[in-house]
Design a protein around this motif. Structure first.
Motif, PDB file in Angstrom:
ATOM      1  N   HIS A 235       0.254 -12.003  -2.511  1.00  0.00           N
ATOM      2  CA  HIS A 235       1.570 -12.376  -1.992  1.00  0.00           C
ATOM      3  C   HIS A 235       1.625 -13.870  -1.710  1.00  0.00           C
ATOM      4  O   HIS A 235       0.595 -14.557  -1.731  1.00  0.00           O
ATOM      5  N   GLU A 236       2.836 -14.331  -1.424  1.00  0.00           N
ATOM      6  CA  GLU A 236       3.040 -15.734  -1.103  1.00  0.00           C
ATOM      7  C   GLU A 236       2.816 -16.022   0.373  1.00  0.00           C
ATOM      8  O   GLU A 236       2.623 -17.174   0.744  1.00  0.00           O
ATOM      9  N   GLU A 237       2.862 -14.987   1.201  1.00  0.00           N
ATOM     10  CA  GLU A 237       2.592 -15.133   2.629  1.00  0.00           C
ATOM     11  C   GLU A 237       1.608 -14.058   3.062  1.00  0.00           C
ATOM     12  O   GLU A 237       1.110 -13.286   2.232  1.00  0.00           O
ATOM     13  N   LYS A 238       1.310 -13.985   4.351  1.00  0.00           N
ATOM     14  CA  LYS A 238       0.251 -13.104   4.839  1.00  0.00           C
ATOM     15  C   LYS A 238       0.540 -11.645   4.530  1.00  0.00           C
ATOM     16  O   LYS A 238       1.685 -11.198   4.537  1.00  0.00           O
ATOM     17  N   ILE A 239      -0.533 -10.898   4.269  1.00  0.00           N
ATOM     18  CA  ILE A 239      -0.436  -9.470   3.977  1.00  0.00           C
ATOM     19  C   ILE A 239      -0.519  -8.701   5.293  1.00  0.00           C
ATOM     20  O   ILE A 239      -1.440  -8.907   6.084  1.00  0.00           O
ATOM     21  N   ASN A 240       0.433  -7.791   5.500  1.00  0.00           N
ATOM     22  CA  ASN A 240       0.506  -7.060   6.761  1.00  0.00           C
ATOM     23  C   ASN A 240      -0.060  -5.648   6.693  1.00  0.00           C
ATOM     24  O   ASN A 240      -0.545  -5.133   7.702  1.00  0.00           O
ATOM     25  N   ALA A 241       0.016  -5.009   5.529  1.00  0.00           N
ATOM     26  CA  ALA A 241      -0.483  -3.635   5.414  1.00  0.00           C
ATOM     27  C   ALA A 241      -0.727  -3.300   3.954  1.00  0.00           C
ATOM     28  O   ALA A 241      -0.142  -3.919   3.052  1.00  0.00           O
ATOM     29  N   LEU A 242      -1.611  -2.321   3.719  1.00  0.00           N
ATOM     30  CA  LEU A 242      -1.837  -1.793   2.372  1.00  0.00           C
ATOM     31  C   LEU A 242      -2.235  -0.333   2.469  1.00  0.00           C
ATOM     32  O   LEU A 242      -2.862   0.098   3.425  1.00  0.00           O
ATOM     33  N   VAL A 243      -1.850   0.435   1.432  1.00  0.00           N
ATOM     34  CA  VAL A 243      -2.200   1.852   1.344  1.00  0.00           C
ATOM     35  C   VAL A 243      -2.599   2.163  -0.089  1.00  0.00           C
ATOM     36  O   VAL A 243      -2.277   1.413  -1.017  1.00  0.00           O
ATOM     37  N   ILE A 244      -3.318   3.293  -0.266  1.00  0.00           N
ATOM     38  CA  ILE A 244      -3.802   3.719  -1.577  1.00  0.00           C
ATOM     39  C   ILE A 244      -3.242   5.101  -1.890  1.00  0.00           C
ATOM     40  O   ILE A 244      -3.251   5.991  -1.030  1.00  0.00           O
ATOM     41  N   ASN A 245      -2.751   5.277  -3.120  1.00  0.00           N
ATOM     42  CA  ASN A 245      -2.427   6.606  -3.617  1.00  0.00           C
ATOM     43  C   ASN A 245      -3.714   7.216  -4.157  1.00  0.00           C
ATOM     44  O   ASN A 245      -4.246   6.779  -5.182  1.00  0.00           O
ATOM     45  N   GLN A 246      -4.248   8.245  -3.475  1.00  0.00           N
ATOM     46  CA  GLN A 246      -5.541   8.803  -3.833  1.00  0.00           C
ATOM     47  C   GLN A 246      -5.513   9.550  -5.159  1.00  0.00           C
ATOM     48  O   GLN A 246      -6.573   9.805  -5.742  1.00  0.00           O
ATOM     49  N   GLU A 247      -4.335   9.882  -5.679  1.00  0.00           N
ATOM     50  CA  GLU A 247      -4.253  10.603  -6.945  1.00  0.00           C
ATOM     51  C   GLU A 247      -4.451   9.686  -8.154  1.00  0.00           C
ATOM     52  O   GLU A 247      -5.095  10.070  -9.135  1.00  0.00           O
ATOM     53  N   ASP A 248      -3.882   8.493  -8.102  1.00  0.00           N
ATOM     54  CA  ASP A 248      -3.975   7.603  -9.268  1.00  0.00           C
ATOM     55  C   ASP A 248      -4.614   6.253  -8.949  1.00  0.00           C
ATOM     56  O   ASP A 248      -4.784   5.426  -9.849  1.00  0.00           O
ATOM     57  N   VAL A 251      -2.533   0.690  -5.628  1.00  0.00           N
ATOM     58  CA  VAL A 251      -2.625  -0.035  -4.363  1.00  0.00           C
ATOM     59  C   VAL A 251      -1.245  -0.581  -4.013  1.00  0.00           C
ATOM     60  O   VAL A 251      -0.610  -1.245  -4.835  1.00  0.00           O
ATOM     61  N   PHE A 252      -0.779  -0.312  -2.793  1.00  0.00           N
ATOM     62  CA  PHE A 252       0.513  -0.784  -2.313  1.00  0.00           C
ATOM     63  C   PHE A 252       0.265  -1.812  -1.213  1.00  0.00           C
ATOM     64  O   PHE A 252      -0.491  -1.553  -0.270  1.00  0.00           O
ATOM     65  N   THR A 253       0.905  -2.960  -1.330  1.00  0.00           N
ATOM     66  CA  THR A 253       0.747  -4.019  -0.340  1.00  0.00           C
ATOM     67  C   THR A 253       2.115  -4.479   0.131  1.00  0.00           C
ATOM     68  O   THR A 253       3.098  -4.438  -0.626  1.00  0.00           O
ATOM     69  N   CYS A 254       2.198  -4.924   1.374  1.00  0.00           N
ATOM     70  CA  CYS A 254       3.441  -5.497   1.892  1.00  0.00           C
ATOM     71  C   CYS A 254       3.114  -6.778   2.631  1.00  0.00           C
ATOM     72  O   CYS A 254       1.999  -6.966   3.119  1.00  0.00           O
ATOM     73  N   SER A 255       4.112  -7.649   2.728  1.00  0.00           N
ATOM     74  CA  SER A 255       3.842  -8.996   3.205  1.00  0.00           C
ATOM     75  C   SER A 255       5.030  -9.565   3.965  1.00  0.00           C
ATOM     76  O   SER A 255       6.144  -9.033   3.926  1.00  0.00           O
ATOM     77  N   SER A 256       4.779 -10.683   4.627  1.00  0.00           N
ATOM     78  CA  SER A 256       5.840 -11.424   5.298  1.00  0.00           C
ATOM     79  C   SER A 256       6.734 -12.159   4.318  1.00  0.00           C
ATOM     80  O   SER A 256       7.728 -12.769   4.727  1.00  0.00           O
ATOM     81  N   ASP A 257       6.404 -12.111   3.010  1.00  0.00           N
ATOM     82  CA  ASP A 257       7.268 -12.728   1.999  1.00  0.00           C
ATOM     83  C   ASP A 257       8.409 -11.804   1.576  1.00  0.00           C
ATOM     84  O   ASP A 257       9.047 -12.041   0.552  1.00  0.00           O
ATOM     85  N   CYS A 283      13.858  -9.554   4.813  1.00  0.00           N
ATOM     86  CA  CYS A 283      13.011 -10.094   5.866  1.00  0.00           C
ATOM     87  C   CYS A 283      11.594  -9.541   5.720  1.00  0.00           C
ATOM     88  O   CYS A 283      11.301  -8.763   4.820  1.00  0.00           O
ATOM     89  N   SER A 284      10.738  -9.941   6.616  1.00  0.00           N
ATOM     90  CA  SER A 284       9.331  -9.584   6.566  1.00  0.00           C
ATOM     91  C   SER A 284       9.134  -8.067   6.572  1.00  0.00           C
ATOM     92  O   SER A 284       9.787  -7.348   7.319  1.00  0.00           O
ATOM     93  N   VAL A 285       8.191  -7.594   5.715  1.00  0.00           N
ATOM     94  CA  VAL A 285       7.822  -6.180   5.685  1.00  0.00           C
ATOM     95  C   VAL A 285       6.529  -6.041   6.485  1.00  0.00           C
ATOM     96  O   VAL A 285       5.496  -6.600   6.125  1.00  0.00           O
ATOM     97  N   ASN A 286       6.587  -5.279   7.572  1.00  0.00           N
ATOM     98  CA  ASN A 286       5.462  -5.202   8.504  1.00  0.00           C
ATOM     99  C   ASN A 286       4.533  -4.024   8.258  1.00  0.00           C
ATOM    100  O   ASN A 286       3.363  -4.082   8.648  1.00  0.00           O
ATOM    101  N   SER A 287       5.032  -2.959   7.658  1.00  0.00           N
ATOM    102  CA  SER A 287       4.217  -1.753   7.504  1.00  0.00           C
ATOM    103  C   SER A 287       4.709  -0.928   6.331  1.00  0.00           C
ATOM    104  O   SER A 287       5.884  -0.995   5.950  1.00  0.00           O
TER     105      SER A 287
END
Length: 455
Positions: A235-248, A251-257, A283-287
């Protein structure tokens, strides 16, 4: 005959309360005193600096005299849900940043150097893990291994064993490993994050630990070798959270960008490629959080405007289509948790909302507002409990008021006997409908109306 013997949700709760022992409540000082002592809270400019106690108590209905369980507040009327705060725990160790649930224990990480453990049976503290470097930003449990991020931008691994009598733990290693050579001979400096590690996720099939950082990068670590196998600027700004889909393995990431991104690991390679960028919030994605039911996948994101966007996965193309957003919170959504088809959102407005998604649809209903904290809700965790008549959840929440609360939520599975009551409140319900129902995306509605033949 079987149907006639079924008990109502209220009778079930009253009987449970009378026959079981009430869990111990541990509270030190009043909530308002604890909130006022926290002078370094960093809130958004729109959040009041000194909350009015009268205003904060308005949404919380008085408890029933014969039962500690509380009916959903009228602001989100749903006679199908009851909730109860069964423990309120307080330690003067600063803000709690993270919560992780294991089989028998719950872990909390905070500004201090200790990770505290609590028994799930009675929610009493049963031990702690301590390291020299404090400020535990993120924790994650896989089996009997606990991963925790610390202020020195490293991840430490702990092996633990918990039973009814005691709690035992042993440090396994740190990621990356510390070198015994002088700093100018170190070869693993390039593997370490350069800023705070804010989130963790573990991909079970490949034994990969993912770390997201405020340095805008995501790193993938092979646990068997304790080495970093890939680093990518996410991302262009800080990463706030990430999750994994255990089936495939996505990787999902969200950021203040203001974006959510989906990454796919290339087959038989350690590199990752960007597949989609989801940007429906200004606006910023926190979770973010994933939820699955009956082969349907949904992705939720909480942003600083108070909305929760959601996307539905197309099973054929594996694309995520924007389904709309859930409205109700007055300030930023800081954390999300899912359990079955229930979604829990914690906000800067000090409340926790309980949302339910219909099984065969993406319609969402806000079932309750849990109002007990006196500061922004910083982190959440939830685990599902199933019973014959009701579906229950244990919800763990931590706030900037430095309290750690445990809630038990019970949702009626069959709601036929509640329909009459809902009809009586229908006229009053319409006045607050915006707090219960999602705002559907026009493109999503159009695609649904076209049917599968046009997809």
């Amino acid at each position: 005959m079987e149907f006639q013997r079924k008990k109502s949700l209220y009778n079930f709760i009253d009987e449970e309360t009378n026959t079981s022992q009430t869990p111990i409540h541990l509270t030190i000082g009043t909530d308002y005193e604890m909130y006022e002592q926290e002078e370094h809270l960093q809130l958004s400019p729109s959040f009041p600096s000194s909350p009015n106690p009268t205003m904060l108590k308005q949404l919380l209905p008085p408890p029933s005299p014969e039962s500690p369980w509380t009916l959903s507040p009228f602001q989100t009327p749903s006679p199908a849900l009851l909730y109860h705060c069964i423990a309120s725990l307080y330690r003067q160790e600063g803000t709690i940043f993270s919560i992780a649930i294991s089989k028998n224990v719950v872990f909390t990480g905070s500004e201090s150097s200790r990770i505290r453990t609590w028994r799930q049976q009675d929610f009493m503290e049963c031990g702690h893990l301590k390291a020299k470097t404090g400020e535990v930003r993120a924790i994650l449990v896989h089996g009997n291994v606990l991963f925790a991020t610390y202020k020195d931008h490293r991840v430490r691994m702990w092996n633990f064993a918990a039973d009814s009598d005691n709690f035992r733990c042993k440090k396994i290693s740190s990621i990356p490993k510390r070198s015994s050579f002088p700093s100018f001979f170190k070869t693993n400096n390039h593997q370490q994050h350069r800023d705070c590690i804010s989130c963790l996720a573990y991909y079970h099939a490949e034994g990969l630990l993912y770390t997201g950082s405020h340095d805008r990068t995501v790193k993938a670590w092979k646990i068997s070798t304790m080495k970093c196998v890939d680093t990518f600027l996410a991302h262009e700004e800080k990463i706030n959270a990430l999750v994994i889909n255990q089936e495939d393995g996505c990787v999902f990431t969200c950021s203040s960008d203001c974006s959510v991104k989906i990454w796919r690991r290339l087959y038989r390679e350690n590199s990752h490629t960007l597949t989609m960028t989801l940007k429906f919030q200004p606006c910023s994605v926190n979770s973010i959080a994933l939820s699955c039911s009956r082969n349907s996948w949904f992705l939720y994101s909480g942003s600083s405007d108070g909305n929760i966007n959601f996307w539905e996965k197309e099973m054929m193309s594996c694309r995520y289509n924007h389904g709309g957003f859930l409205q109700g919170h007055r300030f930023a959504v800081l954390c999300l948790a899912t359990a079955g088809n229930l979604i829990f959102s914690g906000s800067e407005d000090t409340t926790i909302r309980v949302w339910k998604r219909e099984e065969r649809d993406c319609f969402h209903e806000c079932l309750a507002v849990l109002d007990g904290h006196r500061g922004p809700v910083r982190c959440l965790a939830a685990c599902l409990e199933m019973e014959n008549v009701v579906m229950g959840c244990l919800v763990y929440s931590a706030s900037l008021d430095q309290t750690f609360k445990v809630w038990r939520v019970k949702v009626l599975v069959e709601r036929k006997h509640c329909l009459d009551r809902m009809d009586r409140n229908d006229s009053r319900t319409k006045a607050v409908e915006y707090e219960m129902n999602p705002v559907l995306s026009p493109s999503w509605v159009q695609k649904k109306l076209q049917g599968p033949m046009h997809q």
